[in-house]
Enzyme design. Structure first.
Site, PDB file in Angstrom:
ATOM      1  N   GLU A 179      -4.542   7.499  -4.192  1.00  0.00           N
ATOM      2  CA  GLU A 179      -4.968   6.776  -5.399  1.00  0.00           C
ATOM      3  C   GLU A 179      -6.369   7.212  -5.806  1.00  0.00           C
ATOM      4  O   GLU A 179      -7.225   7.326  -4.921  1.00  0.00           O
ATOM      5  CB  GLU A 179      -4.937   5.264  -5.153  1.00  0.00           C
ATOM      6  N   ARG A 209       0.876  -1.163   0.000  1.00  0.00           N
ATOM      7  CA  ARG A 209       0.000   0.000   0.000  1.00  0.00           C
ATOM      8  C   ARG A 209       0.918   1.219   0.000  1.00  0.00           C
ATOM      9  O   ARG A 209       2.021   1.167   0.567  1.00  0.00           O
ATOM     10  CB  ARG A 209      -0.881   0.048   1.270  1.00  0.00           C
ATOM     11  N   HIS A 232      -2.185   0.369  -9.560  1.00  0.00           N
ATOM     12  CA  HIS A 232      -2.693  -0.640  -8.605  1.00  0.00           C
ATOM     13  C   HIS A 232      -3.314  -1.827  -9.361  1.00  0.00           C
ATOM     14  O   HIS A 232      -4.505  -2.114  -9.214  1.00  0.00           O
ATOM     15  CB  HIS A 232      -3.717   0.000  -7.648  1.00  0.00           C
TER      16      HIS A 232
HETATM   17  N1  LIG Z   1      -0.823  -4.177  -5.330  1.00  0.00           N
HETATM   18  C1  LIG Z   1      -1.936  -4.903  -5.259  1.00  0.00           C
HETATM   19  O1  LIG Z   1      -2.767  -4.881  -6.155  1.00  0.00           O
HETATM   20  C2  LIG Z   1      -2.159  -5.795  -4.097  1.00  0.00           C
HETATM   21  C3  LIG Z   1      -1.609  -5.517  -2.864  1.00  0.00           C
HETATM   22  N2  LIG Z   1      -1.814  -6.357  -1.808  1.00  0.00           N
HETATM   23  C4  LIG Z   1      -1.207  -6.040  -0.515  1.00  0.00           C
HETATM   24  O2  LIG Z   1      -0.411  -7.136  -0.112  1.00  0.00           O
HETATM   25  C5  LIG Z   1      -0.646  -7.394   1.266  1.00  0.00           C
HETATM   26  C6  LIG Z   1      -0.224  -8.790   1.635  1.00  0.00           C
HETATM   27  O3  LIG Z   1      -1.110  -9.764   1.146  1.00  0.00           O
HETATM   28  P1  LIG Z   1      -0.921 -11.311   1.544  1.00  0.00           P
HETATM   29  O4  LIG Z   1       0.458 -11.749   1.188  1.00  0.00           O
HETATM   30  O5  LIG Z   1      -2.057 -12.058   1.010  1.00  0.00           O
HETATM   31  O6  LIG Z   1      -1.035 -11.192   3.126  1.00  0.00           O
HETATM   32  P2  LIG Z   1      -0.407 -12.149   4.251  1.00  0.00           P
HETATM   33  O7  LIG Z   1      -1.117 -11.803   5.501  1.00  0.00           O
HETATM   34  O8  LIG Z   1      -0.398 -13.548   3.781  1.00  0.00           O
HETATM   35  O9  LIG Z   1       1.116 -11.663   4.337  1.00  0.00           O
HETATM   36  C7  LIG Z   1       1.535 -10.502   4.946  1.00  0.00           C
HETATM   37  C8  LIG Z   1       2.912 -10.748   5.557  1.00  0.00           C
HETATM   38  O10 LIG Z   1       3.423  -9.498   6.042  1.00  0.00           O
HETATM   39  C9  LIG Z   1       4.046  -9.754   7.301  1.00  0.00           C
HETATM   40  N3  LIG Z   1       4.072  -8.544   8.119  1.00  0.00           N
HETATM   41  C10 LIG Z   1       3.059  -7.933   8.756  1.00  0.00           C
HETATM   42  N4  LIG Z   1       3.507  -6.882   9.456  1.00  0.00           N
HETATM   43  C11 LIG Z   1       4.830  -6.827   9.256  1.00  0.00           C
HETATM   44  C12 LIG Z   1       5.859  -5.966   9.710  1.00  0.00           C
HETATM   45  N5  LIG Z   1       5.598  -4.949  10.547  1.00  0.00           N
HETATM   46  N6  LIG Z   1       7.124  -6.200   9.290  1.00  0.00           N
HETATM   47  C13 LIG Z   1       7.403  -7.239   8.470  1.00  0.00           C
HETATM   48  N7  LIG Z   1       6.470  -8.089   8.007  1.00  0.00           N
HETATM   49  C14 LIG Z   1       5.199  -7.884   8.393  1.00  0.00           C
HETATM   50  C15 LIG Z   1       3.195 -10.840   7.943  1.00  0.00           C
HETATM   51  O11 LIG Z   1       3.935 -11.514   8.939  1.00  0.00           O
HETATM   52  C16 LIG Z   1       2.884 -11.709   6.745  1.00  0.00           C
HETATM   53  O12 LIG Z   1       3.878 -12.693   6.579  1.00  0.00           O
HETATM   54  C17 LIG Z   1      -2.125  -7.051   1.436  1.00  0.00           C
HETATM   55  O13 LIG Z   1      -2.471  -6.797   2.774  1.00  0.00           O
HETATM   56  C18 LIG Z   1      -2.275  -5.838   0.546  1.00  0.00           C
HETATM   57  O14 LIG Z   1      -2.003  -4.657   1.286  1.00  0.00           O
HETATM   58  C19 LIG Z   1      -2.561  -7.483  -1.953  1.00  0.00           C
HETATM   59  C20 LIG Z   1      -3.150  -7.786  -3.143  1.00  0.00           C
HETATM   60  C21 LIG Z   1      -3.020  -6.953  -4.315  1.00  0.00           C
HETATM   61  O1  LIG Z   2      -6.601  -7.290  -2.707  1.00  0.00           O
HETATM   62  C1  LIG Z   2      -5.978  -6.250  -2.418  1.00  0.00           C
HETATM   63  O2  LIG Z   2      -5.590  -6.004  -1.269  1.00  0.00           O
HETATM   64  C2  LIG Z   2      -5.692  -5.256  -3.464  1.00  0.00           C
HETATM   65  O3  LIG Z   2      -4.877  -4.414  -3.281  1.00  0.00           O
HETATM   66  C3  LIG Z   2      -6.408  -5.240  -4.743  1.00  0.00           C
HETATM   67  O4  LIG Z   2      -6.688  -6.419  -5.247  1.00  0.00           O
END
Ligand SMILES: NC(=O)C1=CN([C@@H]2O[C@H](COP(=O)(O)OP(=O)(O)OC[C@H]3O[C@@H](n4cnc5c(N)ncnc54)[C@H](O)[C@@H]3O)[C@@H](O)[C@H]2O)C=CC1
Ligand SMILES: O=C(O)C(=O)CO
Length: 326
Positions: free
Chosen positions: A267, A238, A286
């Site tokens: 955004e 983000r 995004h």
């Molecule tokens: N650019 C885009 O379109 C997208 C962006 N995202 C972002 O990606 C993020 C992650 O998604 P997932 O991998 O499915 O989530 P997840 O929950 O599987 O992984 C997140 C990881 O970040 C780690 N984490 C949390 N706080 C931390 C910190 N302070 N320091 C270091 N590591 C930390 C957690 O331990 C976990 O391993 C979402 O929350 C979203 O913000 C997700 C989907 C699409």
């Molecule tokens: O799933 C999310 O968190 C996104 O950023 C958009 O798919």
């Protein structure tokens, strides 16, 4: 029997919306001013469920939704939700993990390669008709294969990026996450380390944590200074996990080589944002999960969560299980 009322917001795939409309009374809103849009506020007062992308659900909105039972995000990230406020009111919150993991990892790896090999910049060069001689070294990129990739946030998407980096590009992987993951160490020859060690040693620094109070502004002036001058920074998490002004400063001063960005502090991004003028910055709007296949799967999963919650069944992706008594 009167149909339950649902509010759909911003992005829900058409077939899913159509299916919901058969069973519920559904009003769709694209972008609204949640404080002042009368039609939105009147409907909000009656709804039992909300489904959509990036609706800011805070105390003020919840005060205006007395019948609300569930908020179903069509995204895995849920920094748009005040989960504490939802839980206090006994309202369920859900997200869409897993179904988008590979798609997002593909996008982030694509942005990484595009930045390293300067693909968008050189695409413009060709299309503008400027390719009249052989390339000069000033236009060369840097290798991706066999380099060191630092992943901050080794969750579902972080691991899918590591898989691509290890098996596809034979990269050495460093990672920093809340906990060490021994299975990841073995599977992808990855090394768990402190944030500072990762920043100091990585050729590519890839940020893919959720946005939380701990990760807001995680990467700023100090962190950019720790990176190699040749480092390429990729943000897929983000916008607010990075201090954007410090990123601009680091790029302007040459403290890092380049950046690939899918997310921004604001955004859609402000057209006057200095990042948009920088040749060494690759920007995408995004796009992480935005493929036809995956957007459909996300909407389907969000609808499944919503319908479960509305019908007294525990939703598969409940973020606040406390409301279920777990
Ligand atoms: N650019 C885009 O379109 C997208 C962006 N995202 C972002 O990606 C993020 C992650 O998604 P997932 O991998 O499915 O989530 P997840 O929950 O599987 O992984 C997140 C990881 O970040 C780690 N984490 C949390 N706080 C931390 C910190 N302070 N320091 C270091 N590591 C930390 C957690 O331990 C976990 O391993 C979402 O929350 C979203 O913000 C997700 C989907 C699409
Ligand atoms: O799933 C999310 O968190 C996104 O950023 C958009 O798919």
């Amino acid at each position: 029997m009167t149909k339950k009322k649902i509010l759909a917001y911003n992005r829900v795939s058409e077939p899913v919306l159509h299916d919901l409309q058969q069973k519920y009374e559904v009003e769709f809103f694209k972008h609204v001013d949640t404080r002042n849009d009368e039609r939105f506020l009147q409907y909000l007062h009656q709804v039992e469920g909300i489904i959509g992308l990036e609706l800011k659900v805070d105390k003020m909105l919840l005060d205006r939704a007395p019948h609300l039972k569930i908020v179903s995000n069509v995204s895995v990230g849920y920094d748009n939700l005040d989960v504490t406020a939802l839980t206090k009111r006994g309202i369920m919150a859900t997200n869409t993990p897993d179904v988008l993991t590979d798609t997002v990892a593909d996008a982030i790896f694509g942005i990484l390669i595009a930045t390293a090999r300067r693909i968008p910049e050189l695409d413009h060069f060709v299309k503008r008709g400027q390719w009249s001689e052989f390339l000069v070294p000033e236009q060369f990129g840097v290798d991706v294969h066999h380099k060191k990739l630092g992943i901050i946030g080794m969750g579902r998407i972080g691991q899918a990026i590591a898989q691509r980096a290890h098996f596809g590009f034979d990269m050495e992987i460093l990672y920093h996450s809340r906990t060490r993951k021994p299975e990841v160490d073995t599977k992808y020859r990855a090394t768990f380390c402190t944030l500072d060690a990762l920043l100091a040693h990585s050729d590519f620094v890839c940020l893919i944590t959720p946005l939380t109070p701990e990760t807001e502004g995680l990467i700023g002036k100090r962190e950019f200074k720790l990176m190699k001058k040749s480092a390429i920074f990729i943000n897929g998490s983000r916008g607010r996990t990075v201090v954007e002004e410090d990123l601009i400063d680091a790029l302007e001063k040459g403290e890092i080589l380049a950046a690939g960005l899918d997310v921004y502090k604001q955004e859609p991004v402000d057209p006057l944002n200095p990042l948009l003028k920088m040749q060494n910055v690759v920007t995408t709007p995004h796009i992480g999960s935005s493929t036809h296949e995956t957007e459909l799967k996300m909407s389907q999963l969000a609808a499944k969560n919503l319908e479960a919650g509305l019908n007294g069944i525990k939703p598969p992706n409940l973020i606040n299980p406390e409301v279920w008594g777990d």
